[in-house]
Write an enzyme that holds these catalytic residues in place. Structure first.
Site, PDB file in Angstrom:
ATOM      1  N   HIS A   1       2.243  10.033  -2.895  1.00  0.00           N
ATOM      2  CA  HIS A   1       0.916  10.389  -3.404  1.00  0.00           C
ATOM      3  C   HIS A   1      -0.163  10.402  -2.335  1.00  0.00           C
ATOM      4  CE1 HIS A   1       0.547   5.991  -3.267  1.00  0.00           C
ATOM      5  NE2 HIS A   1      -0.734   6.232  -3.094  1.00  0.00           N
TER       6      HIS A   1
HETATM    7  C1  UD1 Z   1      -5.998   6.413  -4.800  1.00  0.00           C
HETATM    8  C2  UD1 Z   1      -6.393   5.655  -3.538  1.00  0.00           C
HETATM    9  C3  UD1 Z   1      -5.153   5.336  -2.734  1.00  0.00           C
HETATM   10  C4  UD1 Z   1      -4.132   4.598  -3.571  1.00  0.00           C
HETATM   11  C5  UD1 Z   1      -3.839   5.382  -4.837  1.00  0.00           C
HETATM   12  C6  UD1 Z   1      -2.935   4.572  -5.715  1.00  0.00           C
HETATM   13  C7  UD1 Z   1      -8.581   6.225  -2.572  1.00  0.00           C
HETATM   14  C8  UD1 Z   1      -9.271   6.935  -1.489  1.00  0.00           C
HETATM   15  N1  UD1 Z   1      -7.270   6.468  -2.697  1.00  0.00           N
HETATM   16  O1  UD1 Z   1      -5.434   7.641  -4.396  1.00  0.00           O
HETATM   17  O2  UD1 Z   1      -5.516   4.475  -1.646  1.00  0.00           O
HETATM   18  O3  UD1 Z   1      -2.962   4.441  -2.822  1.00  0.00           O
HETATM   19  O4  UD1 Z   1      -5.060   5.638  -5.534  1.00  0.00           O
HETATM   20  O5  UD1 Z   1      -2.273   5.360  -6.649  1.00  0.00           O
HETATM   21  O6  UD1 Z   1      -9.198   5.482  -3.282  1.00  0.00           O
HETATM   22  N2  UD1 Z   1      -5.916  11.661 -11.317  1.00  0.00           N
HETATM   23  C9  UD1 Z   1      -5.526  11.973 -12.590  1.00  0.00           C
HETATM   24  N3  UD1 Z   1      -5.277  10.938 -13.447  1.00  0.00           N
HETATM   25  C10 UD1 Z   1      -5.389   9.640 -13.091  1.00  0.00           C
HETATM   26  C11 UD1 Z   1      -5.748   9.345 -11.777  1.00  0.00           C
HETATM   27  C12 UD1 Z   1      -6.017  10.378 -10.890  1.00  0.00           C
HETATM   28  O7  UD1 Z   1      -5.424  13.129 -12.970  1.00  0.00           O
HETATM   29  O8  UD1 Z   1      -5.164   8.750 -13.923  1.00  0.00           O
HETATM   30  C13 UD1 Z   1      -6.246  12.764 -10.393  1.00  0.00           C
HETATM   31  C14 UD1 Z   1      -7.720  12.671  -9.982  1.00  0.00           C
HETATM   32  O9  UD1 Z   1      -8.545  13.326 -10.873  1.00  0.00           O
HETATM   33  C15 UD1 Z   1      -7.706  13.296  -8.617  1.00  0.00           C
HETATM   34  C16 UD1 Z   1      -6.312  12.961  -8.083  1.00  0.00           C
HETATM   35  O10 UD1 Z   1      -5.530  12.583  -9.185  1.00  0.00           O
HETATM   36  O11 UD1 Z   1      -7.846  14.666  -8.712  1.00  0.00           O
HETATM   37  C17 UD1 Z   1      -6.343  11.859  -7.059  1.00  0.00           C
HETATM   38  O12 UD1 Z   1      -6.923  10.663  -7.580  1.00  0.00           O
HETATM   39  P1  UD1 Z   1      -7.781   9.686  -6.642  1.00  0.00           P
HETATM   40  O13 UD1 Z   1      -8.087   8.459  -7.382  1.00  0.00           O
HETATM   41  O14 UD1 Z   1      -8.915  10.428  -6.026  1.00  0.00           O
HETATM   42  O15 UD1 Z   1      -6.827   9.377  -5.433  1.00  0.00           O
HETATM   43  P2  UD1 Z   1      -5.321   8.857  -5.410  1.00  0.00           P
HETATM   44  O16 UD1 Z   1      -4.496   9.872  -4.723  1.00  0.00           O
HETATM   45  O17 UD1 Z   1      -4.920   8.407  -6.756  1.00  0.00           O
HETATM   46  N1  UDP Z   2       3.909   1.883  -9.657  1.00  0.00           N
HETATM   47  C1  UDP Z   2       4.147   1.960 -11.024  1.00  0.00           C
HETATM   48  N2  UDP Z   2       4.563   3.158 -11.531  1.00  0.00           N
HETATM   49  C2  UDP Z   2       4.753   4.273 -10.783  1.00  0.00           C
HETATM   50  C3  UDP Z   2       4.496   4.173  -9.384  1.00  0.00           C
HETATM   51  C4  UDP Z   2       4.067   2.981  -8.857  1.00  0.00           C
HETATM   52  O1  UDP Z   2       4.014   0.974 -11.740  1.00  0.00           O
HETATM   53  O2  UDP Z   2       5.122   5.331 -11.336  1.00  0.00           O
HETATM   54  C5  UDP Z   2       3.453   0.592  -9.103  1.00  0.00           C
HETATM   55  C6  UDP Z   2       4.291   0.076  -7.964  1.00  0.00           C
HETATM   56  O3  UDP Z   2       5.412  -0.645  -8.437  1.00  0.00           O
HETATM   57  C7  UDP Z   2       3.294  -0.814  -7.217  1.00  0.00           C
HETATM   58  C8  UDP Z   2       1.999  -0.062  -7.401  1.00  0.00           C
HETATM   59  O4  UDP Z   2       2.176   0.788  -8.537  1.00  0.00           O
HETATM   60  O5  UDP Z   2       3.189  -2.087  -7.822  1.00  0.00           O
HETATM   61  C9  UDP Z   2       1.713   0.757  -6.177  1.00  0.00           C
HETATM   62  O6  UDP Z   2       0.720   1.662  -6.432  1.00  0.00           O
HETATM   63  P1  UDP Z   2       0.572   3.060  -5.678  1.00  0.00           P
HETATM   64  O7  UDP Z   2       1.852   3.461  -5.087  1.00  0.00           O
HETATM   65  O8  UDP Z   2      -0.094   3.972  -6.632  1.00  0.00           O
HETATM   66  O9  UDP Z   2      -0.532   2.712  -4.565  1.00  0.00           O
HETATM   67  P2  UDP Z   2      -0.511   2.062  -3.112  1.00  0.00           P
HETATM   68  O10 UDP Z   2       0.217   0.777  -3.168  1.00  0.00           O
HETATM   69  O11 UDP Z   2       0.083   3.062  -2.179  1.00  0.00           O
HETATM   70  O12 UDP Z   2      -1.958   1.905  -2.797  1.00  0.00           O
END
Ligand code: UD1
Ligand code: UDP
Length: 359
Positions: free
Chosen positions: A203
């Site tokens: 992601h």
């Molecule tokens: C964010 C964090 C990243 C973390 C990740 C965990 C920042 C800069 N990034 O990245 O460090 O590792 O979360 O998963 O804060 N979206 C949905 N539904 C949701 C959530 C997100 O559709 O429930 C969409 C958002 O609208 C956006 C995209 O996914 O378009 C990315 O979401 P965003 O929270 O900006 O960044 P992540 O890639 O999730």
């Molecule tokens: N995780 C989860 N379901 C998923 C993917 C990840 O529960 O489909 C959990 C994972 O086990 C870990 C946490 O989410 O505990 C990690 O989050 P993510 O990978 O979104 O973010 P990061 O750690 O890279 O910031």
């Protein structure tokens, strides 16, 4: 003691579940959920499954560009902090919600407690690196998972209020591992057997936002006969949809794409996988704790300890490198306890109480 905790993204729910369970025995904690993650399977399911108290405030601010998201969150959090007047604000990790919570607090002179402080990738192109550096520099109390994190802070001149407590994600893993075995039915649902599949998550913006990167990873995985279970993050899902529309992507039948799963399903998928391939920070550590070999699809990692013992390897996004890693990633003989004993939350609360007594 009254603490406002700001959370908003999936990994923060896993971390807060561990800390709040202990914290709330003696401290008044108010949750602000920024709404950065908002789908049921990215947010709601974690509160429900992990017994996390419902947020006191849900800001509903997710999506959009970084400045827009962070700016709107700061404005809304500031209002809440003025109303609640807490003794401190707690934030986790390195997301935009972490930065927004910390910036809102520091401007009101409210001490910040940063959990998972001192991590560094030394890659300033990552939004997370900017967030974590800024938050560390304005925090009053910094809880580090490792000595390496503490040393990073020392090199930047941050030496007071710093405590090494271990990793709060390990607390959650210990607490929920047996529960997952009884409650999750994910292996049956997906019709998979232990050790007979690879688990993939991806992601990170620098990987997913680039067409070629996602294209290359999926192309490499198309060449293996292994079953790949791929819970797809919303960012990745929208990119895959875009690439499929352009007729550029071929996803072979061994790749099973599913929606993001809840934590209990996830840790069962991790612990039974033959191999994990990821760009997630949390998943790299969980792979290590479950002793599952891990391929990290990045050029650097904050969790460098996992590389030392050979359980984790960094693999460049090139088809040949990925195919080679799939062949060579094996369990290692050594498995040091790099991240504490799984009692990080207890350590955190102990330090907070000691500090409150001495003030
Ligand atoms: C964010 C964090 C990243 C973390 C990740 C965990 C920042 C800069 N990034 O990245 O460090 O590792 O979360 O998963 O804060 N979206 C949905 N539904 C949701 C959530 C997100 O559709 O429930 C969409 C958002 O609208 C956006 C995209 O996914 O378009 C990315 O979401 P965003 O929270 O900006 O960044 P992540 O890639 O999730
Ligand atoms: N995780 C989860 N379901 C998923 C993917 C990840 O529960 O489909 C959990 C994972 O086990 C870990 C946490 O989410 O505990 C990690 O989050 P993510 O990978 O979104 O973010 P990061 O750690 O890279 O910031």
């Amino acid at each position: 003691m009254k603490i406002v905790t700001v959370i908003g993204a999936r990994p923060q729910f896993v971390k807060a579940a561990a800390v709040s369970r202990v914290l709330r025995e003696s401290v008044q904690e108010i949750y602000v959920h920024t709404g950065q993650h908002y789908d049921q399977n990215m947010s709601g399911i974690f509160f429900h499954e992990l017994g996390i108290p419902e947020p006191d405030y849900n800001l509903g601010i997710g999506g959009g560009l970084h400045g827009q998201m962070t700016g709107r969150q700061i404005e809304a959090i500031e209002e809440i902090l003025i109303r609640e007047s807490p003794d401190s604000v707690m934030v986790y990790g390195d997301t935009n919600s972490t930065l927004a919570g910390a910036l809102a607090a520091v401007k009101l002179h409210i001490p910040i407690i940063h959990v998972e402080a001192g991590l560094r990738s030394f890659n300033r192109k990552m939004p997370e690196e900017i967030n974590r550096v800024l938050v560390d520099h304005i925090s009053t109390v910094l809880f580090c998972p490792t000595d390496i994190a503490k040393n990073h802070l020392a090199r930047e001149g941050i030496t007071t209020g710093v405590f090494v407590v271990g990793d709060v994600m390990m607390d959650s893993l210990h607490y929920f591992s047996d529960i997952a075995k009884t409650r999750s039915n994910i292996l049956n649902l997906l019709n998979i057997e232990p050790q007979k599949y690879i688990l993939l998550t991806m992601h990170r913006a620098e990987n997913v936002d680039d067409d070629e990167t996602l294209f290359t990873v999926l192309k490499a995985l198309n060449t293996t006969r292994e079953r790949i279970i791929f819970p797809v993050h919303p960012r990745t899902k929208s990119k895959i949809k875009q690439l499929l529309k352009q007729d550029r992507l071929i996803i072979s039948s061994n790749i099973v794409m599913i929606d993001p799963v809840g934590y209990l399903d996830m840790i069962l998928l991790e612990s039974n996988a033959k191999l994990i391939m990821t760009d997630s920070g949390g998943v790299q550590k969980e792979a290590y704790w479950f002793r599952v070999p891990c391929i990290t699809l990045r050029d650097e990692t904050e969790w460098i300890e996992t590389l030392e013992s050979g359980w984790n390897q960094l693999v460049a996004i090139q088809e040949s490198a990925i195919c080679n890693a799939l062949e060579t990633a094996l369990p290692s003989e050594i498995h040091p306890d790099y991240y504490g004993k799984g009692d990080a939350a207890v350590q955190i609360i102990k330090h907070l109480k000691e500090m409150a007594r001495s003030n």
